[in-house]
Design an enzyme around this catalytic site. Sequence first.
Site, mmCIF file in Angstrom:
data_model
loop_
_atom_site.group_PDB
_atom_site.id
_atom_site.type_symbol
_atom_site.label_atom_id
_atom_site.label_comp_id
_atom_site.label_asym_id
_atom_site.label_seq_id
_atom_site.Cartn_x
_atom_site.Cartn_y
_atom_site.Cartn_z
ATOM 1 N N ASP A 1 30.132 74.148 58.259
ATOM 2 C CA ASP A 1 29.690 73.503 59.494
ATOM 3 C C ASP A 1 30.815 72.607 60.018
ATOM 4 O O ASP A 1 31.180 71.625 59.386
ATOM 5 C CB ASP A 1 28.445 72.643 59.220
ATOM 6 C CG ASP A 1 27.887 72.038 60.498
ATOM 7 O OD1 ASP A 1 26.990 72.660 61.103
ATOM 8 O OD2 ASP A 1 28.360 70.958 60.905
ATOM 9 N N TYR B 1 35.531 67.486 65.729
ATOM 10 C CA TYR B 1 36.039 67.054 64.411
ATOM 11 C C TYR B 1 37.562 67.234 64.332
ATOM 12 O O TYR B 1 38.191 66.685 63.434
ATOM 13 C CB TYR B 1 35.381 67.815 63.252
ATOM 14 C CG TYR B 1 33.874 67.700 63.142
ATOM 15 C CD1 TYR B 1 33.149 66.775 63.898
ATOM 16 C CD2 TYR B 1 33.156 68.510 62.267
ATOM 17 C CE1 TYR B 1 31.768 66.689 63.802
ATOM 18 C CE2 TYR B 1 31.769 68.422 62.158
ATOM 19 C CZ TYR B 1 31.083 67.516 62.941
ATOM 20 O OH TYR B 1 29.708 67.445 62.837
ATOM 21 N N HIS C 1 26.221 70.020 71.039
ATOM 22 C CA HIS C 1 26.347 68.987 70.008
ATOM 23 C C HIS C 1 25.396 67.800 70.228
ATOM 24 O O HIS C 1 24.807 67.287 69.287
ATOM 25 C CB HIS C 1 27.808 68.514 69.967
ATOM 26 C CG HIS C 1 28.237 67.928 68.662
ATOM 27 N ND1 HIS C 1 29.512 68.069 68.170
ATOM 28 C CD2 HIS C 1 27.566 67.177 67.748
ATOM 29 C CE1 HIS C 1 29.594 67.429 67.003
ATOM 30 N NE2 HIS C 1 28.435 66.880 66.731
HETATM 31 P P1 NDP Z 1 26.580 63.221 54.164
HETATM 32 O O1 NDP Z 1 25.217 62.656 54.148
HETATM 33 O O2 NDP Z 1 26.852 64.610 53.740
HETATM 34 O O3 NDP Z 1 27.424 62.197 53.289
HETATM 35 C C1 NDP Z 1 28.767 62.345 53.018
HETATM 36 C C2 NDP Z 1 29.153 61.138 52.159
HETATM 37 O O4 NDP Z 1 28.502 61.233 50.905
HETATM 38 C C3 NDP Z 1 30.610 61.089 51.930
HETATM 39 O O5 NDP Z 1 30.966 59.707 51.936
HETATM 40 C C4 NDP Z 1 30.768 61.659 50.507
HETATM 41 O O6 NDP Z 1 31.861 61.049 49.887
HETATM 42 C C5 NDP Z 1 29.467 61.271 49.851
HETATM 43 N N1 NDP Z 1 28.990 62.266 48.864
HETATM 44 C C6 NDP Z 1 28.957 63.610 48.985
HETATM 45 N N2 NDP Z 1 28.467 64.182 47.876
HETATM 46 C C7 NDP Z 1 28.151 63.180 47.022
HETATM 47 C C8 NDP Z 1 27.620 63.145 45.722
HETATM 48 N N3 NDP Z 1 27.294 64.268 45.077
HETATM 49 N N4 NDP Z 1 27.425 61.926 45.139
HETATM 50 C C9 NDP Z 1 27.746 60.796 45.787
HETATM 51 N N5 NDP Z 1 28.272 60.764 47.042
HETATM 52 C C10 NDP Z 1 28.481 61.948 47.651
HETATM 53 O O7 NDP Z 1 27.161 62.940 55.635
HETATM 54 P P2 NDP Z 1 27.886 63.833 56.724
HETATM 55 O O8 NDP Z 1 27.961 63.001 57.946
HETATM 56 O O9 NDP Z 1 29.171 64.373 56.239
HETATM 57 O O10 NDP Z 1 26.869 65.023 56.998
HETATM 58 C C11 NDP Z 1 27.061 66.341 56.522
HETATM 59 C C12 NDP Z 1 27.553 67.243 57.632
HETATM 60 O O11 NDP Z 1 26.656 67.203 58.737
HETATM 61 C C13 NDP Z 1 28.882 66.819 58.265
HETATM 62 O O12 NDP Z 1 30.001 67.040 57.437
HETATM 63 C C14 NDP Z 1 28.851 67.620 59.533
HETATM 64 O O13 NDP Z 1 29.171 68.976 59.268
HETATM 65 C C15 NDP Z 1 27.394 67.472 59.938
HETATM 66 N N6 NDP Z 1 27.190 66.358 60.892
HETATM 67 C C16 NDP Z 1 26.719 66.675 62.141
HETATM 68 C C17 NDP Z 1 26.494 65.709 63.088
HETATM 69 C C18 NDP Z 1 25.958 66.076 64.410
HETATM 70 O O14 NDP Z 1 25.916 65.230 65.315
HETATM 71 N N7 NDP Z 1 25.554 67.308 64.610
HETATM 72 C C19 NDP Z 1 26.806 64.278 62.818
HETATM 73 C C20 NDP Z 1 27.281 64.036 61.472
HETATM 74 C C21 NDP Z 1 27.444 65.045 60.553
HETATM 75 P P3 NDP Z 1 33.203 61.852 49.380
HETATM 76 O O15 NDP Z 1 33.672 62.750 50.474
HETATM 77 O O16 NDP Z 1 34.140 60.720 49.085
HETATM 78 O O17 NDP Z 1 32.761 62.590 48.154
#
Ligand code: NDP
Length: 279
Positions: free
Chosen positions: A46, A51, A109
């Site tokens: 995704d 981005y 979006h």
């Molecule tokens: P998430 O809820 O997936 O959280 C990501 C955070 O959690 C990062 O800081 C990561 O740290 C940490 N993390 C991941 N796995 C673990 C684990 N197993 N244990 C502890 N911490 C963990 O947030 P996102 O915003 O990234 O949401 C996921 C996806 O949703 C995005 O990447 C994007 O593709 C989409 N999205 C879409 C939006 C929209 O408006 N349509 C807005 C925001 C996101 P680290 O990387 O340091 O491991």
Amino acid sequence: MSPIPQIALTDGHRIPQLGYGVFKIPPEQTERAVTQALELGYRHIDTAAVYGNESGVGRAIAASGLAREELFVTTKLWNDRHDGDDPDTAVAQSLERLGLDRVDLYLVHWPTPAADNYVHAWEKLIGIRDRGLATSIGVSNFLPGHLQRLLDETAVVPAVDQIELHPAHQQPEVTAFCAAHGIRIEAWGPLGQGKYDLLELPEVTGPAAELGRTPAQVVLRWHLQHGHIVFPKSVHPERLRENLDLFGFELSDAQVAAIDALDRPGGAGRVGPDPTVLA
Ligand code: NDP
């Protein structure tokens, strides 16, 4: 590891219920991160034009040697590209950066309601789908009023609504509307983007200890048992592995209900922008 379930979309296509999100992964790190994810077994990526890392996703896909039909790739139309024929230009640019001739899912979006152009953007996505540039089309951050307008004015139902959804912000009005119209829920920020103490709450750590799993696995499993499509982001290989390993255990109904009770109504648990005001 058990195979990732496929969810049926109302347009007849299917989507892997679990994928990998690349929001906030810097462009120069994206190829390596996505390569790592594909090597571990992720097949659903995704991304979004905004981005700035579609090219890195594209390079990782090209280098992977995987057949196109094994992959599910989503990208999104950014807010300043809704008008006129700009969505056509925007999707062509995304495809160029991704090195693909079609995406599996293309999303509007945000609704950006103040500009009042999301119905036009949706009509353009219908054309993009009809020309085969996107297999499925959907929206993101749309609330029931926005979705109702699409249904009233175009009669084409979005395949998904990708919304902020995690235990503190469950958006029951949106999920109920979507369930009634066959729109699948994609939960962005499934781990609350790490912005609150979700992984330390007893409703999460309790089942983690009982089941011998991590708190993140418990939260992701809660999403899967609700039927949400999720694509947690991490740049750490051990977390990528952990986030993929969700199919060898199950939460009890009581454990699911305890996490359900963490919702903070009225948007109090939101960690991202409010779709009614984001321009
Ligand atoms: P998430 O809820 O997936 O959280 C990501 C955070 O959690 C990062 O800081 C990561 O740290 C940490 N993390 C991941 N796995 C673990 C684990 N197993 N244990 C502890 N911490 C963990 O947030 P996102 O915003 O990234 O949401 C996921 C996806 O949703 C995005 O990447 C994007 O593709 C989409 N999205 C879409 C939006 C929209 O408006 N349509 C807005 C925001 C996101 P680290 O990387 O340091 O491991």
